[in-house]
Design an enzyme around this catalytic site. Structure first.
Site, PDB file in Angstrom:
ATOM      1  N   TYR A  80     217.787   3.901 -66.615  1.00  0.00           N
ATOM      2  CA  TYR A  80     217.559   3.456 -67.985  1.00  0.00           C
ATOM      3  C   TYR A  80     218.452   2.253 -68.285  1.00  0.00           C
ATOM      4  O   TYR A  80     219.664   2.305 -68.092  1.00  0.00           O
ATOM      5  CB  TYR A  80     217.860   4.569 -68.987  1.00  0.00           C
ATOM      6  CG  TYR A  80     216.854   5.708 -69.019  1.00  0.00           C
ATOM      7  CD1 TYR A  80     215.637   5.613 -68.366  1.00  0.00           C
ATOM      8  CD2 TYR A  80     217.125   6.875 -69.715  1.00  0.00           C
ATOM      9  CE1 TYR A  80     214.718   6.651 -68.402  1.00  0.00           C
ATOM     10  CE2 TYR A  80     216.216   7.927 -69.762  1.00  0.00           C
ATOM     11  CZ  TYR A  80     215.015   7.813 -69.098  1.00  0.00           C
ATOM     12  OH  TYR A  80     214.108   8.850 -69.132  1.00  0.00           O
ATOM     13  N   LEU A 109     201.476   9.169 -82.829  1.00  0.00           N
ATOM     14  CA  LEU A 109     201.363  10.272 -83.783  1.00  0.00           C
ATOM     15  C   LEU A 109     202.230  10.084 -85.030  1.00  0.00           C
ATOM     16  O   LEU A 109     202.255  10.962 -85.893  1.00  0.00           O
ATOM     17  CB  LEU A 109     201.723  11.586 -83.087  1.00  0.00           C
ATOM     18  CG  LEU A 109     200.809  11.964 -81.912  1.00  0.00           C
ATOM     19  CD1 LEU A 109     201.352  13.183 -81.174  1.00  0.00           C
ATOM     20  CD2 LEU A 109     199.385  12.228 -82.394  1.00  0.00           C
TER      21      LEU A 109
END
Length: 367
Positions: free
Chosen positions: A61, A222
């Site tokens: 990351y 969402l």
């Protein structure tokens, strides 16, 4: 947020919402939406203040910056014993070296030592295989996990983004040879994508792997910030960027978003909170991983467990997000399974808490 679940078949207690730190740092693959150390500090401190203890990162990351920043923040706050640090390995850290990636023993040991240095700690609470590399024998992975556990480098082992058969074989080998078991299974799971329910969820419940759900908001779809356009979506965020230019959105997905919006309005909660609440309360899920670009956004996500969805609302979301079973999976649906018992006999699962659930009944005359 002061709610904790045991992670799989272990004694490790973790927050039901984990803090994802993929955006801690400004380097590498995730630089486009990365946060500076000061910005990450605000998110980290707020998560701790809310009672959270479960923090997720990975060695690649932001090209290792996520681990480095996180290690500094943990040391600065003096909370190493309080938090459950999770990191992952698999991705290559040196493209000129064929052994600097994958799941082989050489890379596993190299990866854990490098993560320990960046995280400024002498042990990792939960060390995950990040992605199945399709090459390394699972026996090699499990033996190395066991060695790292016995050496005190890691406390628990887990898997992420692997086939269900691979995870089942790994756990079976651990049981058969008294190796350190895997206790966690990190997978994508949301109203938008319920694929893992076909095999991974029942496998995890049966073999003692607690599921941690990543992308519980479907990469932001969402949250309700995106709307339908002729060739995709409109709205500011990753889904409207270059990486998703060829993404085809289905009628099912837009109908689902409409149902989510209706339920959210009825319970007076943001769509993101309703979607997170749905995931966090699904069978087999120990924790859902949430990220945030601001403290305000994090606060909104952390409030997702402050309410209970009414049964009717949950049913509507279940129906709107359901996908037809394909191929052999059609044979495992309740409708098809009804052919396996006597006509008129109703078969139900045992109450929650019984593992595995009983799904079939064989008449005495057929025994």
């Amino acid at each position: 947020m002061n709610q904790y679940f045991l992670l799989g078949r272990s004694g490790l207690r973790v927050s039901r919402l984990a803090l994802g730190t993929m955006n801690f740092g400004t380097g590498g693959f995730h630089a486009a939406y990365g946060k500076s150390a000061d910005e990450a500090r605000s998110l980290f401190r707020r998560y701790l203040e809310a009672g959270g203890n479960f923090i997720d990162t990975a060695d690649f990351y932001t090209a290792g910056e996520s681990e480095t920043i996180l290690g500094g923040l943990v040391a600065e706050a003096g909370v190493r014993d309080r938090v459950v640090l999770t990191t992952k390995f698999t991705n290559s850290v040196d493209h000129g070296d064929p052994n600097a990636g994958g799941n082989g023993r050489k890379h596993m040991i190299r990866a854990v030592e490098a993560s320990l240095r960046r995280l400024r700690t002498d042990y990792i609470d939960l060390f995950l295989l990040h992605t199945w590399d399709r090459i390394t024998p699972v026996e090699e992975v499990m033996r190395t996990f066991d060695d790292l556990t016995r050496a005190g480098k890691i406390r628990y082992a887990g898997l992420s983004d692997v086939p269900s058969w691979y995870a089942a074989r790994a756990q079976t080998l651990a049981d058969a040879h008294a190796l350190a078991p895997v206790v966690s299974l990190q997978l994508p799971y949301s109203l938008l994508d319920r694929t893992i329910e076909r095999e991974h969820v029942p496998m995890g419940q049966t073999l003692g792997l607690g599921i941690t759900a990543w992308s519980p908001l479907g990469s932001g779809f969402l949250t309700g910030k995106y709307r339908q356009a002729d060739r995709g979506v409109t709205g500011e965020g990753r889904l409207s960027g270059e990486g998703y230019a060829g993404r085809s959105w289905t009628d099912r997905e837009w109908r689902l978003l409409g149902a989510l919006e209706e339920v959210a309005a009825e319970v007076s909660r943001p769509m993101a909170q309703v979607a997170l609440n749905w995931v966090a309360n699904r069978p087999g899920v120990a924790s859902a991983i949430v990220g945030a670009s601001s403290v305000e956004q994090l606060d909104g996500n952390l409030a997702a467990l402050d309410f209970e969805l009414p049964g009717e609302s949950r049913r509507r979301l279940d129906e709107a997000s359901a996908e037809p079973s394909a191929s052999v999976y059609q044979m495992f649906t309740p409708g098809y399974q009804s052919w396996l018992v006597s006509p008129g006999v109703q078969v139900a699962d045992k109450p929650d808490g019984y593992v595995p659930a009983v799904r079939n009944w064989v008449p005495e005359s057929a025994a």
